[in-house]
Design an enzyme around this catalytic site. Structure first.
Site, PDB file in Angstrom:
ATOM      1  N   GLU A   1      13.203  34.003  74.549  1.00  0.00           N
ATOM      2  CA  GLU A   1      12.220  33.236  73.794  1.00  0.00           C
ATOM      3  C   GLU A   1      10.809  33.556  74.273  1.00  0.00           C
ATOM      4  O   GLU A   1       9.874  33.673  73.477  1.00  0.00           O
ATOM      5  CB  GLU A   1      12.515  31.740  73.943  1.00  0.00           C
ATOM      6  CG  GLU A   1      12.117  30.920  72.753  1.00  0.00           C
ATOM      7  CD  GLU A   1      12.726  29.516  72.819  1.00  0.00           C
ATOM      8  OE1 GLU A   1      13.566  29.213  71.971  1.00  0.00           O
ATOM      9  OE2 GLU A   1      12.369  28.745  73.732  1.00  0.00           O
TER      10      GLU A   1
ATOM     11  N   GLU B   1       9.901  36.848  72.914  1.00  0.00           N
ATOM     12  CA  GLU B   1       9.706  36.721  71.470  1.00  0.00           C
ATOM     13  C   GLU B   1       8.330  36.113  71.191  1.00  0.00           C
ATOM     14  O   GLU B   1       7.594  36.568  70.311  1.00  0.00           O
ATOM     15  CB  GLU B   1      10.807  35.838  70.857  1.00  0.00           C
ATOM     16  CG  GLU B   1      10.694  35.744  69.338  1.00  0.00           C
ATOM     17  CD  GLU B   1      11.698  34.767  68.714  1.00  0.00           C
ATOM     18  OE1 GLU B   1      12.628  34.308  69.405  1.00  0.00           O
ATOM     19  OE2 GLU B   1      11.518  34.459  67.516  1.00  0.00           O
TER      20      GLU B   1
ATOM     21  N   CYS C   1      16.581  25.383  70.460  1.00  0.00           N
ATOM     22  CA  CYS C   1      17.716  24.948  71.293  1.00  0.00           C
ATOM     23  C   CYS C   1      18.486  23.784  70.685  1.00  0.00           C
ATOM     24  O   CYS C   1      19.655  23.594  70.977  1.00  0.00           O
ATOM     25  CB  CYS C   1      17.238  24.518  72.673  1.00  0.00           C
ATOM     26  SG  CYS C   1      16.355  25.804  73.531  1.00  0.00           S
TER      27      CYS C   1
ATOM     28  N   SER D   1      12.149  30.208  66.493  1.00  0.00           N
ATOM     29  CA  SER D   1      12.645  31.307  67.317  1.00  0.00           C
ATOM     30  C   SER D   1      14.046  31.701  66.873  1.00  0.00           C
ATOM     31  O   SER D   1      14.865  30.843  66.552  1.00  0.00           O
ATOM     32  CB  SER D   1      12.675  30.858  68.783  1.00  0.00           C
ATOM     33  OG  SER D   1      13.512  31.711  69.531  1.00  0.00           O
TER      34      SER D   1
ATOM     35  N   LYS E   1      26.149  19.903  68.970  1.00  0.00           N
ATOM     36  CA  LYS E   1      26.656  21.183  69.490  1.00  0.00           C
ATOM     37  C   LYS E   1      28.039  21.479  68.937  1.00  0.00           C
ATOM     38  O   LYS E   1      28.443  22.626  68.830  1.00  0.00           O
ATOM     39  CB  LYS E   1      26.707  21.145  71.019  1.00  0.00           C
ATOM     40  CG  LYS E   1      25.348  21.191  71.689  1.00  0.00           C
ATOM     41  CD  LYS E   1      24.744  22.582  71.703  1.00  0.00           C
ATOM     42  CE  LYS E   1      23.349  22.534  72.308  1.00  0.00           C
ATOM     43  NZ  LYS E   1      22.482  23.617  71.861  1.00  0.00           N
TER      44      LYS E   1
ATOM     45  N   GLU F   1      27.206  23.088  65.848  1.00  0.00           N
ATOM     46  CA  GLU F   1      26.657  24.422  66.116  1.00  0.00           C
ATOM     47  C   GLU F   1      27.776  25.427  66.400  1.00  0.00           C
ATOM     48  O   GLU F   1      27.760  26.555  65.908  1.00  0.00           O
ATOM     49  CB  GLU F   1      25.695  24.365  67.316  1.00  0.00           C
ATOM     50  CG  GLU F   1      25.108  25.727  67.680  1.00  0.00           C
ATOM     51  CD  GLU F   1      24.331  25.713  68.992  1.00  0.00           C
ATOM     52  OE1 GLU F   1      23.617  24.730  69.250  1.00  0.00           O
ATOM     53  OE2 GLU F   1      24.464  26.675  69.767  1.00  0.00           O
TER      54      GLU F   1
ATOM     55  N   GLU G   1      27.233  32.242  61.408  1.00  0.00           N
ATOM     56  CA  GLU G   1      26.275  33.308  61.708  1.00  0.00           C
ATOM     57  C   GLU G   1      26.102  33.546  63.208  1.00  0.00           C
ATOM     58  O   GLU G   1      25.473  34.527  63.608  1.00  0.00           O
ATOM     59  CB  GLU G   1      24.921  33.014  61.052  1.00  0.00           C
ATOM     60  CG  GLU G   1      24.244  31.739  61.479  1.00  0.00           C
ATOM     61  CD  GLU G   1      24.674  30.535  60.635  1.00  0.00           C
ATOM     62  OE1 GLU G   1      25.827  30.533  60.155  1.00  0.00           O
ATOM     63  OE2 GLU G   1      23.869  29.618  60.468  1.00  0.00           O
TER      64      GLU G   1
ATOM     65  N   CYS H   1      17.584  16.042  75.754  1.00  0.00           N
ATOM     66  CA  CYS H   1      19.044  16.052  75.894  1.00  0.00           C
ATOM     67  C   CYS H   1      19.573  14.926  76.786  1.00  0.00           C
ATOM     68  O   CYS H   1      20.708  14.496  76.619  1.00  0.00           O
ATOM     69  CB  CYS H   1      19.508  17.382  76.468  1.00  0.00           C
ATOM     70  SG  CYS H   1      18.836  18.783  75.591  1.00  0.00           S
TER      71      CYS H   1
END
Lengths: 176, 589
Positions: B281, B284, B301, B321, B360, B363, B368, B505
């Site tokens: 990141e 990037e 994230c 990102s 999560k 996720e 993908e 989190c």
């Protein structure tokens, strides 16, 4: 003109009508508070309130779809399912009930082949129950749209439905 | 708040501040009235009627959460009539509740159960009509059981007022009332972003995460599989609470030891891949900054944030990102580099993640993210699920002797640890980006303006010839506010961190339920959890991600260079607009 095309145009007309109504409300400074009157208008125009209509209203008024869904399902007046051309409201109030309106209701169910709060496949009839229509002297009664039918018998009911069916040449089956 | 006035509570005078509700005033002078629908961070609903008091001159009981104090007000909190009325109200709730406490997830941690005990429901007079709804198991992340719902509405207010998602609302009326998504569609096909904050404020078990514990226990007994687990930073900061420990106890080493006892072959640290995230990141960001790329760049994230953006703000997707989250980066490395290194078939590796997060789970199922068709994270469990598994397996977490993470993905910098708290990712990124860009070491690496629980935090850092303005938002409501700012003034920020959960989190939807002393979203509780992570950071000698020697080795042996073609294949992903039903309005009230 192709039948489907006509239906399409019909639907666009309705949407235009609804959006125009909402714009008028917003022009007067009402936004979220216009929800109830917009829903009434939508039901008047479409006969029921579909998920697409809710999404349209959500976008125009800035109210989340989940909240509009909550309002629509809270009030018995609103329906999310398409309803028939003829709304049959059988009175199950005390006076009508003791004079046999339950039998009338059962006969209607039998003749129409649907249950309470259901609509026939051809979108001609919707069957509903009401609790006192305020004309106990004429009991047992039912209303079909705005018209009151008095002192009913099962025989009369069969006749009424038969006439309405014959009267109704335009089928609404595919419009919505 | 205004002047001090005197109220008389149970015949004794107390000075209190004017302008607050009776409940707020009583809380401060030591009367904790029973309550179910009230939550201090949400608007007042006045629905449950549990907090009623008697006020002299009023014909009816007064709900203390809605009524304000007044000079000379005479309040009774505990008369015989009140006790009976409260008990009646509670019994009515219980009458139509399943009352299946023995088999309920929240047995022992349920506000309804606690109230039944403290209010003194001793015998059940009636058996009411029960609700008969199907449990909604459609979502990989969140389960909804309307039968257990007491209609307090906290979840609805959380979803709209704090998160601005508006996925749910009341439907129907009277006994038929339930909390549903728009059009009563399954959660899976609704606008729900899986953040799980509704679970944390639910007083019963009407909302919970989808459980994968049974499946995981079964997999753990499969001797042919190589069973690898990773744990997120925030897990160690809170899991102790589920075992009766004081909030703010660091349970890192004990958790590692118990995971080995549960049967995992390797215990790795998501913090390692957090360091990896910073490398990817960070580069990037520098790449976008120096090559006129799309700015501001926004972190990726938080999986609930990603789903939110895909649904409601697809115009911002190019700003996000392309880095996978630390969890998915770890699993990517496990199924590629690590599998090759140990000579194992990637399909034979069971990659498990223990996360403070419910989203999560969602996720992990994203297509993908797969590499060459191979799924990455096989099972995701929450901190709560791990706590249950530890108890269920008869392991004593508290007195277990602590152990260290396994090599080679167990080593991490202090920067990675603070990923678990709002502002942490940004702070970690700045620690590295500054050095990588300017070429000098940052002297003061603690960015205090990015810490704390203010909704939106901003900072400005001079990096060589450039002034970098950054912002941090936690909670989707705040994220939305930042997006509004960006829309007005696209050049205001260059880098933005967004976390879906208020506090980051540490307050994820999968963290242990707040105990009796605290309530969900309580800032003291969040501060204690955050302090664990800041302490671990301070105790480390390596506090910048790019200095992690294992990370450097990984690039040398496998990934070649940060943001390079290899790492792009393995560690980056893409986003696409999503349009589930009901996404027409993005919820700004």
């Amino acid at each position: 003109m192709n039948n489907n095309l006509k239906i399409r145009e019909d639907i666009d007309d309705r949407k235009e009508k609804l959006v125009k109504f909402i714009d008028e409300k917003r022009g007067k400074g009402y936004n979220k508070s216009a929800l109830m009157s917009v829903l009434h208008k939508a039901q008047e125009i479409y006969g029921f309130i579909s998920t697409e209509v809710i999404e349209e209203i959500s976008m125009c008024l800035g109210i989340p779809t989940a909240s509009i869904w909550g309002v629509v399902t809270f009030y018995h007046f609103f329906t999310t399912k398409p309803r028939g051309k003829y709304i049959i409201s059988v009175c199950l109030g005390t006076a009508c009930y003791v004079r046999g309106s339950k039998r009338i209701l059962n006969k209607l169910k039998e003749v129409l082949g649907i249950g309470l709060n259901e609509t026939t496949k051809d979108r001609l009839f919707t069957l509903e129950a009401k609790y006192c229509l305020g004309c106990c002297g004429l009991s047992p009664v039912m209303m079909i749209n705005d018209e009151v039918y008095e002192k009913l018998t099962t025989k009369k009911v069969v006749e009424i439905i038969k006439n309405l069916k014959a009267e109704s040449e335009v089928h609404y089956s595919e419009i919505n | 708040m205004g002047n001090t006035i005197t109220i008389i509570v149970n015949n004794k005078p107390y000075p209190v501040e004017d302008g607050q509700t009776i409940m707020q005033a009583l809380d401060k002078i030591g009367f904790h009235l029973p309550r179910l629908c009230y939550h201090p961070k949400l608007s007042v609903e006045g629905a449950c009627r549990m907090c009623i008091v008697e006020v002299e001159g009023s014909n009816n009981y007064v709900t203390s959460c809605t009524a304000k104090v007044a000079e000379g007000m005479k309040i009774s909190t505990n008369t015989a009539e009140l006790r009976k009325a409260r008990r009646d109200i509670l019994e009515l709730l219980l009458d139509s509740h399943p009352v299946d406490c023995n088999t309920c997830e929240r047995n022992g941690n349920c506000e309804l159960q606690d109230l039944a005990r403290s209010i003194g429901v001793k015998i059940r007079q009636f058996e009411g009509e029960k609700k008969q709804y199907e449990i909604d198991l459609s979502s990989p992340a969140i389960t909804r059981d309307p039968n257990k719902c007491i209609l307090c509405g906290r979840c609805i207010r959380m979803c709209s007022e704090i998160q601005g998602v508006n996925a749910i609302d009341f439907t129907n009326r009277g006994f038929d009332s339930t909390v549903v998504t728009a059009f009563n569609s399954p959660i899976n096909s609704s606008v729900c972003i899986n953040c799980g904050q509704c679970i944390n404020v639910c007083p019963t078990a009407a909302l919970s995460e989808k459980y994968y514990t049974v499946e995981l226990f079964r997999e753990l007994s499969d001797s042919k599989k190589i069973k690898i687990v990773q744990i997120a930073p925030a897990v160690r900061a809170a899991i102790g609470e589920a075992f009766g420990m004081e909030p703010g106890t660091n349970m890192e080493k004990q958790t590692v030891a118990t995971l080995r006892k549960l049967g995992f072959d390797k215990v790795f640290d998501t913090q390692f891949s957090a360091d990896l995230t910073i490398m990817e990141e960070g580069y990037e960001f520098l790449n976008r900054l120096t090559n006129n790329g799309i700015l501001p760049m926004i972190t990726s994230c938080s999986p609930a944030w990603i789903k939110y953006a895909e649904q409601f703000h697809d115009e911002i997707l190019p700003n996000i990102s392309t880095c996978k989250s630390p969890m998915s980066m770890m699993s990517s490395i496990l199924k590629t580099y690590y599998a090759k290194k140990i000579g194992a078939d990637p399909l034979n590796i069971l990659s498990v993640a223990v996360m403070p997060c419910v989203a999560k789970k969602y996720e992990a199922q994203r297509e993908e993210l797969k590499i060459d068709g191979i799924g990455l994270t096989d099972i995701v469990i929450t901190t709560r699920e791990l706590a249950w598994m530890i108890k269920s397996a008869g392991i004593d977490l508290v007195s277990t002797k602590g152990e260290e993470f396994d090599n080679i993905f167990g080593f991490s910098s202090g920067a990675a640890t603070i990923f678990g708290v709002t502002g942490g990712v940004m702070e970690a990124a700045l620690r590295s980006a500054y050095e990588l860009y300017v070429g000098e070491t940052v002297v003061d690496i603690e960015f205090n303006e990015l810490r704390g629980f203010k909704g939106i935090k901003e900072a400005e850092i001079k990096m060589g010839d450039k002034n970098i303005r950054v912002a941090v938002a936690h909670g989707i409501g705040n994220a939305n506010a930042i997006l509004e700012i960006v829309k007005e003034d696209p050049s205001r920020y260059q880098f933005i961190e967004i976390m879906s959960c208020p506090g980051g989190c540490i307050n994820g939807g999968g963290q242990p339920y707040a105990g009796s002393e605290y309530i969900a979203l309580n800032e003291n509780l969040l501060e204690k959890r955050a302090s664990v992570l800041y302490q671990i950071d301070r105790s480390k000698t390596i506090r910048r991600s790019h200095e992690n020697p294992e990370i450097q080795r990984l690039y040398k042996e496998y990934l070649e260079r940060p943001n390079g073609p290899k790492s792009h294949k393995i560690l980056h992903t893409r986003y696409a607009k999503k349009s589930p039903r009901g996404v027409v309005y993005n919820g700004k009230m």
